[in-house]
Design a protein around this motif. Structure first.
Motif, short mmCIF file in Angstrom:
data_model
loop_
_atom_site.label_atom_id
_atom_site.label_comp_id
_atom_site.label_asym_id
_atom_site.label_seq_id
_atom_site.Cartn_x
_atom_site.Cartn_y
_atom_site.Cartn_z
N THR A 280 0.75 -1.68 0.38
CA THR A 280 -0.06 0.41 -0.23
C THR A 280 0.57 1.50 -0.21
OG1 THR A 280 -0.19 -0.43 2.35
CG2 THR A 280 -1.78 -0.88 1.40
N GLN A 281 1.76 0.94 -0.78
CA GLN A 281 3.17 2.24 -0.80
C GLN A 281 3.68 2.89 0.13
OE1 GLN A 281 -0.87 2.62 -2.53
NE2 GLN A 281 0.08 1.02 -4.13
N GLU B 187 4.33 4.76 -7.22
CA GLU B 187 3.43 3.41 -7.38
C GLU B 187 1.94 2.88 -6.62
OE1 GLU B 187 7.80 0.83 -6.86
OE2 GLU B 187 5.96 -0.33 -6.30
N PRO C 191 -1.80 3.69 -6.87
CA PRO C 191 -2.42 3.29 -8.20
C PRO C 191 -2.97 4.52 -9.00
CG PRO C 191 -2.78 1.67 -6.77
CD PRO C 191 -1.85 2.75 -6.18
N ALA C 192 -3.21 4.35 -9.97
CA ALA C 192 -3.54 5.86 -10.76
C ALA C 192 -5.28 5.96 -9.56
CB ALA C 192 -4.18 4.88 -12.07
N ALA C 193 -5.32 6.78 -9.77
CA ALA C 193 -6.38 7.42 -9.03
C ALA C 193 -6.61 7.27 -7.35
CB ALA C 193 -7.81 6.78 -9.92
N GLU C 194 -5.77 7.30 -7.37
CA GLU C 194 -5.00 7.39 -5.62
C GLU C 194 -4.89 8.31 -4.89
OE1 GLU C 194 -6.38 4.77 -3.18
OE2 GLU C 194 -7.38 2.93 -5.05
N GLU C 195 -4.41 9.67 -6.04
CA GLU C 195 -3.76 10.53 -4.98
C GLU C 195 -4.12 11.35 -4.44
OE1 GLU C 195 -1.46 11.46 -9.02
OE2 GLU C 195 -1.60 9.13 -9.85
#
Lengths: 184, 134, 188
Positions: free
Chosen positions: C150-151, C182, C184-188
């Motif tokens: 989970t980065q 890392e 995932p797209a759309a989690e920022e």
């Protein structure tokens, strides 16, 4: 300071999640695979890990039976004890059936329709003869050795449509055990 | 049966699982499926970046007159794509359950290598059982 | 984040979504594994610790999916949040224990987990001259692997262990960096 010798062995410790056991077991299998050459060696390693567990668990079961605990003096009595009491202590239920070989005097079989260690495992087709239930086979082997009925126990997949993980634990007693039984 | 087909993409957008649960879909070649997965992965990234809303969660579903495509992206970067008939209202529940089956029968299989194609018999079997119940 | 208090979430997940097994079976199985490792590495406990951490890491990479799939918990808003989720939901749903979170550093990047009743340590007495063996070191690896997925890149290590005669069993967890690339797209 409390040491483990002060703690009562009669207290049951409760539960943890099946997931934890499964993940720990999976990593144990993966680790073992790196140290062996071939299916037989892998099964032996799993058997030996189970042996260590069985040696201790069967003593615990015996201790907890207390005054009701009686050492088995006959093969069938012992096998029933394993099939019911040892299984219950480990897995919360008895195994599914117990059979005596019709052709071999020294062979018995315990059958489990879904061994816990196989719950999430899918063995690749190229090593389909592998049974990770060699772990429980080791547990049983230790319990039998500890009860002075030395035997060799192996696990064999015998899946059906209804129970794809069905496993037969083949128990082969040493010659002296069969002789002793026959002399009664 | 609500589930028509399932695609699972690893963190890098590679296709690790593809399965049709009905005969009525067109069959594509293995390569076509890989391209489809990679394309979706790319579109998903773009969609989240061009979204007028900040913290957009990217593509959740694509609806057409003949089918709906639903996407569950996990915080670990795995994508589960579910194809259903149009207007399937409980897709998020289906995807949730599929994620659990993945966590059980793929993650706990010592013979599955992470990020690699999924070849777990039990996963297939459990999906079959689940799909026929939907 | 979830509106329900984490403690309640953890308890509900444990009660309703978790298949259970006898803790003794797991304790004995883990003990058997540690003993095997001690034999494999000829009682070089530094290497056993390392191997336990590595195995824990491999477990963590997979365990995280089970955690996410079953708890329904999404991304944490802060590292403080992460610590609470780990103890009240994570440990609870796998081990049925809730370690105490404490000893926060001023910069909020380091905390300690205090485990009062370690299920893995049941029946265990360490062999003589094994002062540098961290018996439950697998926990450190699991934390490291699960958080990396989970980065969050963390360092986790044992500070003390009642099995070694210390007063408490304490694991220190330090956030090294967030792996931004890392996410995932759309989690920022």
């Amino acid at each position: 300071m409390t040491s483990i010798y002060n703690r009562s062995l009669h207290r049951r410790s409760g539960d943890v999640s099946l997931s934890l056991f499964a993940l720990l077991f999976a990593e144990t299998v993966a680790y073992s695979q790196k140290h062996v050459k071939g299916v037989n060696e892998l099964e032996e390693r799993l058997n030996s890990l189970g042996y260590s567990v069985g040696y201790r668990m069967s003593e615990l079961v015996m201790l907890r039976e207390g005054k009701n605990g009686v050492r088995s003096i006959e093969i069938l009595e012992l096998m029933r004890d394993v099939h019911q009491n040892l299984w219950k202590a480990l897995y919360g239920r008895s195994a599914h059936s117990l059979e005596k070989s019709r052709s071999e005097e020294d062979e018995y079989m315990i059958i489990d329709n879904n061994p816990i260690e196989l719950t999430f495992i899918s063995v690749p087709k190229d090593i389909s003869q592998l049974s990770c239930a060699a772990f429980t086979a080791g547990i049983v082997e230790a319990a039998l050795d500890g009860a002075q009925f030395p035997a060799r126990v192996t696990a064999h997949s015998s899946g059906t449509d209804q129970f794809p993980q069905r496993t037969i634990y083949l128990v082969k007693f040493e010659p002296q055990v069969v002789e002793r039984e026959a002399s009664k | 049966m609500a589930i028509l087909s399932l695609y699972i993409l690893n963190k890098s957008g590679g296709l690790v699982y593809q399965r049709d649960f009905t005969e009525k879909l067109n069959k594509l070649s293995a390569n076509d499926y890989l391209v489809l997965a990679g394309t979706f992965h790319g579109i998903h990234v773009i969609a989240s970046k061009i979204s007028p809303v900040s913290h957009s969660s990217g593509i959740k579903s694509i609806d057409s007159s003949t089918f709906s495509l639903h996407c569950l992206q996990t915080p670990t970067g795995i994508k589960f794509l579910l194809v259903t008939d149009p207007g399937q209202s409980n897709a998020h529940l289906l995807l949730s359950k599929i994620y659990q089956l993945y966590a059980d029968y793929v993650m706990k299989n010592p013979f599955h290598q992470l990020e690699m194609p999924i070849r777990s018999d039990q996963f297939n079997r459990q999906l079959t059982i689940y799909a026929s119940s939907t | 984040m979830t509106s329900k208090p984490l403690k309640a979430v953890g308890e509900e997940v444990w009660k309703t979504k978790i298949d259970k097994v006898n803790a003794e079976l797991v304790a004995l199985t883990y003990g058997s594994l540690v003993a095997q490792l001690c034999r494999d590495f000829e009682n070089n406990y530094d290497r056993v610790n390392e191997q336990l951490d590595k195995m824990g890491y491999n477990i963590g990479l997979r365990l995280i999916e089970d955690f996410l799939a079953r708890s329904g918990i999404g991304r944490c808003s802060s590292f403080k949040d992460t610590a609470e989720v780990i103890s009240k939901v994570g440990f609870k749903m796998f081990l049925n224990v809730v370690p105490r979170v404490s000893n926060w550093s001023a910069d909020g990047k380091t905390f300690s987990l205090y485990i009062d009743d370690n299920p893995l340590a049941d029946f265990v007495e360490l062999p003589p001259q094994s002062e540098n063996l961290w018996y439950s070191n697998i926990y450190c690896g699991v934390l490291r692997g699960a958080l990396e997925m989970t980065q969050m890149q963390v360092h986790a290590e044992f500070v003390s262990d009642v099995l070694q005669g210390h007063a408490a069993t304490e694991i220190k967890v330090q956030l090294l960096q967030i792996l931004k690339d890392e996410i995932p797209a759309a989690e920022e």
